[in-house]
Design a protein around this motif. Sequence first.
Motif, PDB file in Angstrom:
ATOM      1  N   ALA A 161      20.462   2.737  35.092  1.00 22.11           N
ATOM      2  CA  ALA A 161      19.891   1.452  35.509  1.00 22.11           C
ATOM      3  C   ALA A 161      19.476   0.618  34.307  1.00 22.11           C
ATOM      4  N   ARG A 162      19.732  -0.686  34.383  1.00 23.29           N
ATOM      5  CA  ARG A 162      19.290  -1.613  33.354  1.00 23.29           C
ATOM      6  C   ARG A 162      19.232  -3.017  33.946  1.00 23.29           C
ATOM      7  N   THR A 163      18.593  -3.927  33.216  1.00 26.04           N
ATOM      8  CA  THR A 163      18.475  -5.311  33.643  1.00 26.04           C
ATOM      9  C   THR A 163      19.406  -6.186  32.820  1.00 26.04           C
ATOM     10  N   ILE A 164      20.148  -7.034  33.513  1.00 19.01           N
ATOM     11  CA  ILE A 164      21.010  -8.025  32.869  1.00 19.01           C
ATOM     12  C   ILE A 164      20.304  -9.364  33.029  1.00 19.01           C
ATOM     13  N   ASP A 165      19.955 -10.007  31.919  1.00 18.69           N
ATOM     14  CA  ASP A 165      19.262 -11.292  31.954  1.00 18.69           C
ATOM     15  C   ASP A 165      20.247 -12.451  31.822  1.00 18.69           C
ATOM     16  N   GLU A 166      19.721 -13.666  32.026  1.00 16.92           N
ATOM     17  CA  GLU A 166      20.550 -14.876  32.072  1.00 16.92           C
ATOM     18  C   GLU A 166      21.508 -15.029  30.891  1.00 16.92           C
ATOM     19  N   PRO A 167      21.086 -14.821  29.622  1.00 14.45           N
ATOM     20  CA  PRO A 167      22.054 -14.986  28.524  1.00 14.45           C
ATOM     21  C   PRO A 167      23.271 -14.064  28.647  1.00 14.45           C
ATOM     22  N   GLU A 168      23.042 -12.817  29.066  1.00 10.53           N
ATOM     23  CA  GLU A 168      24.174 -11.888  29.215  1.00 10.53           C
ATOM     24  C   GLU A 168      25.021 -12.269  30.426  1.00 10.53           C
ATOM     25  N   ILE A 169      24.387 -12.712  31.514  1.00 11.16           N
ATOM     26  CA  ILE A 169      25.144 -13.161  32.689  1.00 11.16           C
ATOM     27  C   ILE A 169      26.051 -14.320  32.286  1.00 11.16           C
ATOM     28  N   ASP A 170      25.508 -15.303  31.551  1.00 12.05           N
ATOM     29  CA  ASP A 170      26.302 -16.456  31.105  1.00 12.05           C
ATOM     30  C   ASP A 170      27.437 -16.034  30.185  1.00 12.05           C
ATOM     31  N   LYS A 171      27.146 -15.130  29.245  1.00 13.23           N
ATOM     32  CA  LYS A 171      28.156 -14.660  28.287  1.00 13.23           C
ATOM     33  C   LYS A 171      29.286 -13.933  29.015  1.00 13.23           C
ATOM     34  N   ARG A 172      28.919 -13.025  29.928  1.00 17.81           N
ATOM     35  CA  ARG A 172      29.940 -12.272  30.656  1.00 17.81           C
ATOM     36  C   ARG A 172      30.721 -13.174  31.606  1.00 17.81           C
ATOM     37  N   SER A 173      30.056 -14.190  32.171  1.00 16.48           N
ATOM     38  CA  SER A 173      30.738 -15.136  33.060  1.00 16.48           C
ATOM     39  C   SER A 173      31.744 -15.980  32.282  1.00 16.48           C
ATOM     40  N   ALA A 174      31.394 -16.381  31.064  1.00 18.48           N
ATOM     41  CA  ALA A 174      32.308 -17.166  30.231  1.00 18.48           C
ATOM     42  C   ALA A 174      33.519 -16.332  29.813  1.00 18.48           C
ATOM     43  N   ALA A 175      33.289 -15.062  29.529  1.00 18.91           N
ATOM     44  CA  ALA A 175      34.378 -14.170  29.107  1.00 18.91           C
ATOM     45  C   ALA A 175      35.307 -13.825  30.272  1.00 18.91           C
ATOM     46  N   SER A 176      34.751 -13.749  31.474  1.00 21.90           N
ATOM     47  CA  SER A 176      35.541 -13.403  32.657  1.00 21.90           C
ATOM     48  C   SER A 176      35.022 -14.210  33.843  1.00 21.90           C
ATOM     49  N   PRO A 177      35.737 -15.274  34.222  1.00 24.40           N
ATOM     50  CA  PRO A 177      35.286 -16.101  35.349  1.00 24.40           C
ATOM     51  C   PRO A 177      35.070 -15.310  36.640  1.00 24.40           C
TER      52      PRO A 177
END
Length: 78
Positions: A15-31
């Motif tokens: 278990a871990r927490t994904i915060d907004e910067p990582e969500i944005d980064k991963r979304s940009a890398a993979s729509p």
Amino acid sequence: MTTTSEGIEAGPASARTIDEPEIDKRSAASPHFARFTCDVCGDDFAVHRSLTVEEREFTDIETRQTWPGLVVIACDRS
């Protein structure tokens, strides 16, 4: 390993927490990542500021093919 009813085995969870910067980064890398649906509230990942996830490796029992997966266990929108 845990066996699910669909013939899939799930490895141990981390278990871990994904915060907004990582969500944005991963979304940009993979729509596709941005459009995944949150298991808790049903909204797309892209509208979240924080997701607490369990990371697991899943295995198809028949083919033994494996893949990584995320299961959302908490979010900032619920």
